[in-house]
Design a protein around this motif. Sequence first.
Motif, short mmCIF file in Angstrom:
data_model
loop_
_atom_site.label_atom_id
_atom_site.label_comp_id
_atom_site.label_asym_id
_atom_site.label_seq_id
_atom_site.Cartn_x
_atom_site.Cartn_y
_atom_site.Cartn_z
N ILE A 77 -12.28 1.03 0.83
CA ILE A 77 -11.81 0.99 -0.55
C ILE A 77 -12.49 -0.20 -1.22
O ILE A 77 -12.72 -1.22 -0.57
CB ILE A 77 -10.26 0.88 -0.58
N PHE A 117 -3.48 4.80 2.64
CA PHE A 117 -4.78 4.35 2.12
C PHE A 117 -5.64 5.55 1.71
O PHE A 117 -6.37 5.48 0.72
CB PHE A 117 -5.53 3.53 3.17
N LYS A 118 -5.58 6.65 2.46
CA LYS A 118 -6.41 7.82 2.15
C LYS A 118 -6.12 8.36 0.76
O LYS A 118 -7.01 8.92 0.12
CB LYS A 118 -6.22 8.91 3.20
N ASP A 165 -8.40 6.77 -1.39
CA ASP A 165 -9.80 7.00 -0.97
C ASP A 165 -10.09 8.50 -0.98
O ASP A 165 -10.25 9.11 0.06
CB ASP A 165 -10.00 6.41 0.43
N ILE A 189 0.85 -1.19 0.00
CA ILE A 189 0.00 0.00 0.00
C ILE A 189 0.88 1.24 0.00
O ILE A 189 0.62 2.21 -0.69
CB ILE A 189 -0.97 -0.01 1.20
N CYS A 197 -5.37 -1.38 8.75
CA CYS A 197 -4.25 -0.62 9.33
C CYS A 197 -4.05 -0.96 10.79
O CYS A 197 -2.91 -1.12 11.25
CB CYS A 197 -4.49 0.88 9.18
N LEU A 223 -8.76 -2.57 -4.77
CA LEU A 223 -7.66 -3.01 -3.93
C LEU A 223 -6.98 -4.24 -4.53
O LEU A 223 -5.75 -4.32 -4.60
CB LEU A 223 -8.16 -3.31 -2.51
N TYR A 237 -10.41 -0.15 5.37
CA TYR A 237 -8.95 -0.11 5.46
C TYR A 237 -8.45 0.35 6.82
O TYR A 237 -7.32 0.04 7.20
CB TYR A 237 -8.34 0.73 4.34
#
Length: 191
Positions: free
Chosen positions: A138, A127-128, A131, A9, A180, A143, A176
Amino acid sequence: MARRLGQSISKTAALVGCSQSAVAPKKAKRRAGGGEGSSNVFSMFEQSQIQEYKEAFTIIDQNRDGIISKDDLRDVLASMGQLNVKNEELEAMIKEASGPINFTVFLTMFGEKLKGADPEDVIVSAFKVLDPEGTGSIKKQFLEELLTTQCDRFSAEEMKNLFAAFPPDVAGNVDYKNICYVITHGEEKEE
């Protein structure tokens, strides 16, 4: 698998313009007198982390001239489906550096962003980038496509295990933030 997921990621986020990584720097001993110059940046990371950043840098440096330019960013973003990136956005990304972005500057930028960062926050930030609506989830299909086609490609078995551990909801979304949490803490949050 969780560590590898965080690293993948991280790399994918780096490819889409993120200035943070899921791979936290190692604890570096500060030298007496200690300003941190770019010559010291390599001591902030493990050798394997440096190699991962080098791989991401090489992917972003589309024209292979050793410098990440606005055109390189535009090309790599286009290759990932982001076709309408504004010139101002690209310029803002490039201006985050004090000069031309060679590998040492690239690594220094990550080191500065990660100083004092909580690894969970760093992974969530990565991740943001994927997103833009800030939903906290997501799409499973997106993904899966990222993890099987970019950077350290996941196998079909690894994807099966990932979705067994983090099943998508009925709409096909994967939480996500939970991923995390598990990457950094080792177990699922109690709801």
